[in-house]
Design an enzyme around this catalytic site. Structure first.
Site, mmCIF file in Angstrom:
data_model
loop_
_atom_site.group_PDB
_atom_site.id
_atom_site.type_symbol
_atom_site.label_atom_id
_atom_site.label_comp_id
_atom_site.label_asym_id
_atom_site.label_seq_id
_atom_site.Cartn_x
_atom_site.Cartn_y
_atom_site.Cartn_z
ATOM 1 N N CYS A 2 33.665 8.295 35.891
ATOM 2 C CA CYS A 2 34.499 8.814 36.966
ATOM 3 C C CYS A 2 34.861 10.265 36.657
ATOM 4 O O CYS A 2 35.124 10.613 35.504
ATOM 5 C CB CYS A 2 35.796 8.049 37.180
ATOM 6 S SG CYS A 2 35.518 6.331 37.631
ATOM 7 N N ARG A 27 29.140 11.904 36.208
ATOM 8 C CA ARG A 27 30.061 10.916 35.621
ATOM 9 C C ARG A 27 30.140 9.630 36.429
ATOM 10 O O ARG A 27 30.808 8.679 36.031
ATOM 11 C CB ARG A 27 31.464 11.530 35.513
ATOM 12 C CG ARG A 27 31.510 12.757 34.639
ATOM 13 C CD ARG A 27 32.895 13.354 34.651
ATOM 14 N NE ARG A 27 33.809 12.591 33.844
ATOM 15 C CZ ARG A 27 34.060 12.805 32.564
ATOM 16 N NH1 ARG A 27 33.447 13.783 31.945
ATOM 17 N NH2 ARG A 27 34.926 12.061 31.903
ATOM 18 N N TRP A 73 32.566 5.701 39.137
ATOM 19 C CA TRP A 73 31.645 4.726 38.549
ATOM 20 C C TRP A 73 32.432 3.425 38.500
ATOM 21 O O TRP A 73 33.440 3.324 37.807
ATOM 22 C CB TRP A 73 31.213 5.165 37.153
ATOM 23 C CG TRP A 73 30.170 4.273 36.564
ATOM 24 C CD1 TRP A 73 28.825 4.336 36.788
ATOM 25 C CD2 TRP A 73 30.370 3.179 35.661
ATOM 26 N NE1 TRP A 73 28.186 3.348 36.090
ATOM 27 C CE2 TRP A 73 29.103 2.624 35.387
ATOM 28 C CE3 TRP A 73 31.485 2.602 35.064
ATOM 29 C CZ2 TRP A 73 28.921 1.537 34.550
ATOM 30 C CZ3 TRP A 73 31.311 1.507 34.221
ATOM 31 C CH2 TRP A 73 30.033 1.000 33.965
ATOM 32 N N ASN A 99 40.702 7.984 36.127
ATOM 33 C CA ASN A 99 39.535 7.686 35.293
ATOM 34 C C ASN A 99 40.045 6.841 34.134
ATOM 35 O O ASN A 99 40.983 7.252 33.456
ATOM 36 C CB ASN A 99 38.912 8.998 34.783
ATOM 37 C CG ASN A 99 37.811 8.758 33.767
ATOM 38 O OD1 ASN A 99 37.158 7.726 33.787
ATOM 39 N ND2 ASN A 99 37.614 9.717 32.872
ATOM 40 N N GLY A 100 39.451 5.672 33.916
ATOM 41 C CA GLY A 100 39.904 4.799 32.831
ATOM 42 C C GLY A 100 40.030 3.370 33.331
ATOM 43 O O GLY A 100 39.541 3.042 34.417
ATOM 44 N N GLU A 479 13.959 4.730 21.321
ATOM 45 C CA GLU A 479 14.351 5.778 22.251
ATOM 46 C C GLU A 479 13.385 5.849 23.444
ATOM 47 O O GLU A 479 13.804 5.997 24.592
ATOM 48 C CB GLU A 479 14.434 7.129 21.504
ATOM 49 C CG GLU A 479 14.808 8.327 22.337
ATOM 50 C CD GLU A 479 16.119 8.184 23.108
ATOM 51 O OE1 GLU A 479 16.857 7.205 22.904
ATOM 52 O OE2 GLU A 479 16.382 9.059 23.945
ATOM 53 N N LYS A 483 14.438 5.264 27.324
ATOM 54 C CA LYS A 483 14.207 6.345 28.298
ATOM 55 C C LYS A 483 13.455 5.814 29.507
ATOM 56 O O LYS A 483 13.816 6.082 30.643
ATOM 57 C CB LYS A 483 13.390 7.447 27.602
ATOM 58 C CG LYS A 483 13.647 8.832 28.033
ATOM 59 C CD LYS A 483 14.826 9.491 27.389
ATOM 60 C CE LYS A 483 16.079 8.671 27.384
ATOM 61 N NZ LYS A 483 17.172 9.114 26.655
ATOM 62 N N GLU A 486 15.655 3.062 31.579
ATOM 63 C CA GLU A 486 16.857 3.489 32.310
ATOM 64 C C GLU A 486 16.529 4.288 33.559
ATOM 65 O O GLU A 486 17.272 4.253 34.527
ATOM 66 C CB GLU A 486 17.856 4.230 31.410
ATOM 67 C CG GLU A 486 17.476 5.627 31.011
ATOM 68 C CD GLU A 486 18.535 6.316 30.160
ATOM 69 O OE1 GLU A 486 19.724 6.156 30.412
ATOM 70 O OE2 GLU A 486 18.150 7.045 29.219
ATOM 71 N N HIS A 502 6.987 -12.858 15.307
ATOM 72 C CA HIS A 502 7.987 -13.894 15.027
ATOM 73 C C HIS A 502 8.624 -14.420 16.315
ATOM 74 O O HIS A 502 9.737 -14.942 16.276
ATOM 75 C CB HIS A 502 9.037 -13.353 14.056
ATOM 76 C CG HIS A 502 8.439 -13.003 12.731
ATOM 77 N ND1 HIS A 502 8.041 -13.958 11.823
ATOM 78 C CD2 HIS A 502 8.105 -11.809 12.189
ATOM 79 C CE1 HIS A 502 7.507 -13.362 10.761
ATOM 80 N NE2 HIS A 502 7.538 -12.049 10.968
ATOM 81 N N LYS A 602 26.827 9.401 33.063
ATOM 82 C CA LYS A 602 26.517 10.190 31.864
ATOM 83 C C LYS A 602 27.468 9.885 30.703
ATOM 84 O O LYS A 602 27.040 9.744 29.566
ATOM 85 C CB LYS A 602 26.555 11.675 32.227
ATOM 86 C CG LYS A 602 26.194 12.613 31.097
ATOM 87 C CD LYS A 602 24.709 12.647 30.869
ATOM 88 C CE LYS A 602 24.308 13.604 29.771
ATOM 89 N NZ LYS A 602 22.991 13.216 29.226
#
Ligand code: M6R
Length: 607
Positions: A2, A27, A73, A99-100, A479, A483, A486, A502, A602
Site C-alpha cells: 500500500c 506498492r 494491496w 498502510n499496515g 532465483e 523470476k 512470478e 527422491h 514490491k
C-alpha cells in the site's frame, strides 16, 4: 504494501496526489483513491484496479489545496471500490488512508457495532476511522493519540478532518512514513519517490510519533502529544530513475542497468587493492570469533542468501546457513554474540526481515543489513550496514537489486576470509581481479537478448517447469524459477539436482521442461547425471552452461552458454542474466503484466 501520499500547499493537490499514486503503484495496485478537503466537506473518489482507472475518473474541475491518496494491496477484504481507501467516518468528518495491519480490528469492530456504528467495508482501516470519530472531542491530535492507544498491529496513517482545512495528521508504527517539505507545498508519503518534486527536507517519522502538516508548517509530537524536534535527512533520490527511458517495461530497463549497478556497488567498497565496508565496522577479532553466520531474507533476497552461504563457506570456512525470514523470526535459532545475522533486503521495509533483525538484536547476535534503499526502516535499525547501489528498482520482479546483493556477498566472502587471515595475497588479488571484471561479463550476456526471446517461444505454453542445479548453480536455479513463475504465472520449482530422484522425478513425463543450471566445472559431471536421469523420463532440457560443455548435450536440447570464462563461484553473475531475460520474454509472450504481476507488490510491509 500500500502506498500513501498526501499534499497540502498553495497549488491544486490533485495533480500531486495522482503523480504520487503513479509512482507508488509498485506498492500495490488492487485499488486506489483520493480524499480532498472541499469547503466544509470531504470529497472521496475511488476506483478498483490500477491507477489508470482512477485517472480516468479524475475530472479537470477537481480542485483542493489539501488531500490524501492511497494505492492498495489487499489484506483485509477483496480488491473492490468498497474496500478501497480513503475511508470516511460515519459522519464524514474524518478521512483516512492506511498502510499496515490492525490486528485487533475484529474486536474493536464488534464493540463499535454494538454502539451503532455501521461498516461499509471489510477493512481493518475503516475500524480506525470510526474509532477516530468516536474519540473526537474537538482536538484531532488528542483524538488520534487516544485512538492509536487502542490499536495493535502496524500502521502508517494520513488523516484529514473536515474542520481542519489544509491540515494532514500522520502517525506510524512498524510501517514507513516520511514527511517532505518543498517549495511547492508539504507532503506525506510512503516513499520519497512519490512527491514527484524535489523536497529540500525529508523527515522520517519514528514509531509512535505523530505529525501535523499544514501549508506552511511541519510539527511533530510524541505519543502523548508533546511537541518534539526532528532533524531533517537528505535522502538521495534520482527522479529520472523512476522513468522507463524508452524501454517497454521497467523490468527490461533494470536488467540492462545491471552492468552499471554492479560497478557502482563494487566501486563503493573496493579501492586501492582492498575491500572495506565503512558502515559495517568488522574487526579481525570479531570475524575470527564467528561460530556461525545466518543469512536471512525473503524471496529473491533469500536466494541471494543461498548464494552467499555457498560462497562464504567456500572462501572463509565459516559455517553459514541461509534462512527464510518468516521462518527464522518464529524459530528457536540459537544466537549469541559469536553468531552473525546478515539480513538482506532491497526495500529495507519487508516486515518479516525487519522482525528477524530485531530478534537477532534482542538475542545479542552481531547483525549486518544489506539494503538498497537509503533511509529505509532497516537501514535505520541496522547496527552494521552495507548499501547495495542498485538505484531505484520499480519492477516488482527484482533483477538489479538481486545482482547487487550477490555482488556484496562476494565482496564480503573475500573480505571475511582475508580478515580471518586465511587468504594468500595471490588468491586475494586473483579473486578481486575477477570481481572487478564481472561488469563487462554481465554486459556481454545482455547481447543474448534475441536468442533468449526465441527460446521463450518454446517455454511459453508450459504448465510446469523444473529448475535444477548444484551448489551456486542451485542458488541460481531458485532465483531463475522465482523470476519465471512470478511474472509468467507458469508453475516453476527449483531443486538441487541430486534431490529430484527422491520424489519429484515422478512428475517428469514426456516433454516436461527442465532448466538445468550447470555452470560449475567442479561438479558438472554430477549435474549432468541429474540431467540424464530426467531426460531418460522424457524431460525437454534447457541448459544454462558453458561453451566447453555444449558437445555433451544433444541436438534436441536448448543450450544457452555464457560468454565469459568466469570462475565457478562467480558464474551466477553471467547465468542470472540469461534467466532474467528468459523470464521476461516468456511473460511478455504470454501477455502478462510484467512490471506488476497479479497479487504481488514490491515491498511486503505486512506479515
Ligand atoms: O525488499 P525485499 O528485498 O526485502 O523483498 C523481498 C522479496 O519480497 C522480493 O525479493 C520478492 O521475492 C521479489 N518480487 C522477487 O522478484
Amino acid at each position: 504494501m500500500c502506498g500513501i501520499i498526501g499534499y497540502t500547499g498553495k497549488n491544486n493537490a490533485v495533480p500531486y496526489l495522482m503523480t504520487g499514486l503513479r509512482k507508488l503503484e509498485y506498492r500495490g495496485y488492487d485499488s486506489s483513491g483520493i480524499a480532498l478537503q472541499m469547503a466544509n466537506d470531504i470529497f472521496v473518489l475511488k476506483r478498483q484496479g490500477k491507477i489508470s482507472e482512477l485517472e480516468k475518473a479524475v475530472t479537470p474541475e477537481l480542485f483542493s489545496f489539501c488531500g490524501i491518496g492511497h494505492t492498495r494491496w489487499a489484506t483485509h477484504g477483496e480488491p473492490s471500490i468498497r474496500n478501497a481507501h480513503p475511508h470516511l467516518s460515519r459522519n464524514s468528518s474524518f478521512a483516512i488512508v492506511h498502510n499496515g495491519i490492525i490486528e485487533n480490528s475484529a474486536v474493536i469492530k464488534e464493540q463499535l457495532s454494538c454502539e451503532g456504528y455501521h461498516f461499509l467495508s471489510d477493512t481493518d482501516t475503516e475500524v480506525v476511522c470510526q474509532l477516530l470519530e468516536k474519540n473526537y472531542k474537538g482536538n484531532p491530535l488528542l483524538c488520534i493519540a487516544e485512538t492509536l492507544n487502542a490499536l495493535e498491529g502496524s500502521y502508517a496513517l494520513a488523516i484529514i478532518h473536515k474542520d481542519y482545512p489544509k491540515t494532514i495528521f500522520c502517525a506510524k508504527k512498524d510501517s514507513p512514513l516520511l514527511i517532505g517539505r518543498s517549495s511547492e507545498g508539504n507532503f506525506v508519503f510512503s516513499d520519497c519517490c512519490a512527491s514527484g518534486v524535489h523536497c529540500e527536507s525529508i523527515y522520517c517519522l519514528e514509531d509512535y510519533e505523530l505529525a501535523e502538516i499544514t501549508q506552511s508548517s511541519l510539527s511533530f509530537f510524541d505519543k502523548e502529544c508533546n511537541p518534539i524536534e526532528k532533524t531533517a535527512r537528505t535522502v538521495a533520490f534520482n527522479c529520472s530513475d523512476s522513468e522507463k527511458n524508452g524501454f517497454c517495461h521497467y523490468m527490461l530497463k533494470e536488467i540492462y542497468e545491471q552492468p552499471s549497478a554492479y560497478k557502482n556497488t563494487v566501486n563503493a567498497y573496493y579501492s586501492g587493492g582492498d575491500i572495506s565496508f565503512p558502515l559495517a565496522r568488522f574487526s579481525s577479532k570479531l570475524v575470527c570469533g564467528l561460530e556461525h553466520i545466518y543469512i536471512v531474507g525473503c524471496g529473491s533476497a533469500y536466494h541471494a542468501g543461498v548464494y552467499g552461504r555457498y560462497i562464504i563457506e567456500e572462501l572463509s570456512g565459516i559455517s553459514t546457513s541461509a534462512e527464510i525470514a518468516s521462518e527464522f523470526r518464529y524459530g528457536n535459532v540459537p544466537l549469541n554474540e559469536n553468531t552473525l545475522v546478515i539480513v538482506i533486503s532491497q526495500s529495507g521495509e519487508t516486515a518479516d526481515s525487519i522482525a528477524a533483525l530485531e530478534l537477532a538484536k534482542s538475542k545479542g547476535a552481531q547483525t549486518l543489513c544489506i539494503v538498497n534503499v537509503e533511509g529505509s526502516t532497516m537501514a535505520q535499525k541496522a547496527h552494521r550496514l552495507i548499501y547495495t547501489k542498485a538505484g531505484t528498482e520499480i519492477a516488482v520482479a527484482t533483477t538489479k537489486a538481486y545482482l547487487c546483493q550477490i555482488a556484496v556477498l562476494s565482496l564480503l566472502a573475500v573480505f571475511l576470509s582475508d580478515k580471518k587471515g586465511i587468504l594468500s595475497a595471490e588468491t586475494k588479488e586473483k579473486l578481486i581481479k575477477e570481481i572487478l571484471s564481472l561488469d563487462s561479463a554481465i554486459e556481454k550476456e545482455l547481447t543474448s537478448n534475441e536468442c533468449l526471446c526465441s527460446l521463450a517461444d518454446r517455454l511459453k505454453n508450459a504448465e510446469h517447469i523444473y529448475f535444477i542445479g548444484r551448489n551456486t548453480d542451485y542458488a541460481l536455479s531458485l532465483e531463475g524459477s522465482l523470476k519465471l513463475k512470478e511474472i509468467s504465472y507458469i508453475h516453476c520449482e527449483a531443486y538441487p539436482a541430486g534431490e529430484l530422484k527422491h520424489g519429484t522425478i515422478s512428475l517428469i513425463e514426456k516433454g516436461t521442461p527442465v532448466v538445468a543450471v550447470c555452470l560449475r566445472r567442479d561438479i558438472f559431471p554430477k549435474t549432468l547425471s541429474g540431467i540424464k536421469e530426467v531426460k531418460a523420463r522424457g524431460a525437454k532440457i534447457t541448459a544454462i552452461t558453458r561453451e566447453e560443455f555444449r558437445p555433451l548435450f544433444g541436438h534436441e536440447d536448448n543450450v544457452i552458454t555464457i560468454k565469459s570464462d568466469i570462475c565457478d563461484m562467480f558464474s551466477p553473475f553471467a547465468g542470472v542474466i540469461a534467466l532474467q531475460l528468459l523470464s521476461y520474454h516468456t511473460a511478455v509472450k504470454r501477455g502478462c503484466e510484467v512490471d506488476k504481476p497479479r497479487n504481488l507488490a514490491k515491498s511486503v510491509t505486512v506479515e
